[in-house]
Design a protein around this motif. Structure first.
Motif, PDB file in Angstrom:
ATOM      1  N   TRP A  34       0.708  -1.158   0.032  1.00 54.98           N
ATOM      2  CA  TRP A  34       0.055   0.144  -0.006  1.00 54.98           C
ATOM      3  C   TRP A  34       0.841   1.395  -0.114  1.00 54.98           C
ATOM      4  O   TRP A  34       0.623   2.217  -0.712  1.00 54.98           O
ATOM      5  N   ILE A  35       1.772   1.182   0.824  1.00 53.75           N
ATOM      6  CA  ILE A  35       2.873   2.339   0.805  1.00 53.75           C
ATOM      7  C   ILE A  35       3.446   2.692  -0.462  1.00 53.75           C
ATOM      8  O   ILE A  35       3.578   3.558  -0.943  1.00 53.75           O
ATOM      9  N   SER A  36       3.837   1.381  -1.094  1.00 52.22           N
ATOM     10  CA  SER A  36       4.348   1.548  -2.467  1.00 52.22           C
ATOM     11  C   SER A  36       3.429   2.113  -3.523  1.00 52.22           C
ATOM     12  O   SER A  36       3.843   2.907  -4.487  1.00 52.22           O
ATOM     13  N   GLY A  40       5.237   5.186  -4.840  1.00 52.18           N
ATOM     14  CA  GLY A  40       6.160   4.632  -5.827  1.00 52.18           C
ATOM     15  C   GLY A  40       7.409   4.087  -5.261  1.00 52.18           C
ATOM     16  O   GLY A  40       8.216   3.907  -6.162  1.00 52.18           O
ATOM     17  N   ALA A  41       7.560   4.236  -4.297  1.00 49.93           N
ATOM     18  CA  ALA A  41       8.862   3.854  -3.644  1.00 49.93           C
ATOM     19  C   ALA A  41       9.019   2.546  -3.738  1.00 49.93           C
ATOM     20  O   ALA A  41       8.282   1.583  -3.690  1.00 49.93           O
ATOM     21  N   SER A  42      10.162   1.903  -3.705  1.00 48.28           N
ATOM     22  CA  SER A  42      10.649   0.462  -3.824  1.00 48.28           C
ATOM     23  C   SER A  42      10.476   0.029  -2.512  1.00 48.28           C
ATOM     24  O   SER A  42      10.678   0.983  -1.468  1.00 48.28           O
ATOM     25  N   TYR A 257       6.144   0.887  -8.978  1.00 46.44           N
ATOM     26  CA  TYR A 257       7.387  -0.102  -8.391  1.00 46.44           C
ATOM     27  C   TYR A 257       6.937  -1.458  -8.958  1.00 46.44           C
ATOM     28  O   TYR A 257       6.017  -1.845  -8.800  1.00 46.44           O
ATOM     29  N   GLY A 258       8.225  -1.943  -9.570  1.00 45.87           N
ATOM     30  CA  GLY A 258       8.085  -3.370 -10.065  1.00 45.87           C
ATOM     31  C   GLY A 258       8.386  -4.230  -9.177  1.00 45.87           C
ATOM     32  O   GLY A 258       9.336  -4.517  -8.502  1.00 45.87           O
TER      33      GLY A 258
END
Ligand SMILES: C[S@@+](CC[C@H](N)C(=O)[O-])C[C@H]1O[C@@H](n2cnc3c(N)ncnc32)[C@H](O)[C@@H]1O
Length: 263
Positions: A34-36, A40-42, A257-258
């Motif tokens: 959820w945070i990602s 968009g953070a890894s 983020y992948g």
């Protein structure tokens, strides 16, 4: 242990685990997907932020102690305090607004993250309800203030400097507050959970959302289509926190983020 929490690394897992037991709320395990989705953070980046939660242990113990002294072992508090800590650290907002303070669990975590950022202001609005008698009873709201306590009563004194806490209905206070601030980086709705009230709050803050702002709403099982409709009006996806009814959006959405653990 699931594969997503593996991705955090042992140090972040231990820190978050210690902070979580100090607060004493097992629902508060951070949700890195959820945070990602909202930043968009890894996962490694989120892991580095969550390592900081070790430093929150004294604050969590203080909040828990306040709750105990207020006559409760459990409080109907915000369920994702470490997620909002991470969101503030990653998004670095100049202004945050939250509606619904109660004892102040969400407020304390916003304030702790802003303190670590070294800048930014939390504006909180609360229309408290009071407990009926000395002891918490079956007819009391789970968020009722114990006798002699005010909104935000569990927030440690060390975090209160610069906190803009306003007491009254968000129906009148939110439009005034929004006019006073130039930009809004994070908005959390955790006040009156009705479809019309949530829609009112979302439309009130909309014009101030800064590029990259996050908007969060809790208890959306009671607010029908209000949040999904707001997402659609902005043309952004709704990010749900696991299987809960705590939801969010980022405007505009970040590049995803992948996730190396995605199925
Ligand atoms: C679920 S609690 C907030 C929990 C808090 N965020 C936390 O972390 O513990 C909801 C709070 O919103 C307050 N509230 C209800 N209606 C409101 C309104 N119209 N305007 C502002 N606050 C309201 C309630 O009295 C209560 O204090």
């Amino acid at each position: 242990m699931n594969r997503v929490s593996d991705a955090l690394g042992p140090s972040a897992r231990q820190s978050a685990g210690r902070a979580l037991s100090a607060l004493g709320d097992t629902r508060a395990r951070p949700n890195i997907r959820w945070i990602s989705a909202l930043t968009g953070a890894s996962f490694p980046e989120i892991g580095r932020i969550l390592e900081e939660t070790e430093d929150l242990v004294p604050m969590e113990e203080e909040i828990r102690q306040h709750h105990r002294l207020g006559g409760r072992t459990y409080y109907a508090q915000f369920r994702a305090p470490f997620d909002i800590y991470a969101l503030v650290r990653l998004l670095r907002p100049a202004h945050i607004i939250e509606t619904g303070v109660s004892s102040g669990v969400s407020s304390a975590h916003f304030l702790a993250a802003l303190r670590r950022n070294g800048s930014g202001t939390l504006h909180s609005i609360d229309l408290p309800v009071a407990q009926r008698g000395e002891r918490f009873g079956a007819r009391d709201s789970p968020v009722a203030l114990p006798p002699g306590h005010e909104s935000g009563w569990a927030v440690p004194d060390s975090l209160r400097d610069g906190w803009d806490l306003r007491i009254g209905p968000s129906e009148s206070l939110l439009p005034r507050l929004v006019k006073e601030i130039g930009s809004l980086g994070i908005f959390l709705h955790d006040s009156l959970h009705t479809p019309s009230h949530l829609t009112f709050e979302l439309t009130t803050v909309r014009s101030r959302l800064t590029p990259g702002a996050a908007v969060l709403a809790d208890n959306t099982q009671w607010t029908g289509a209000a949040f999904p409709r707001f997402c659609a009006s902005l043309g952004v996806p709704l990010a749900r926190r696991g299987r809960t009814d705590l939801v969010g959006l980022r405007f505009p959405p970040p590049a995803p983020y992948g996730d190396p653990h995605a199925l």
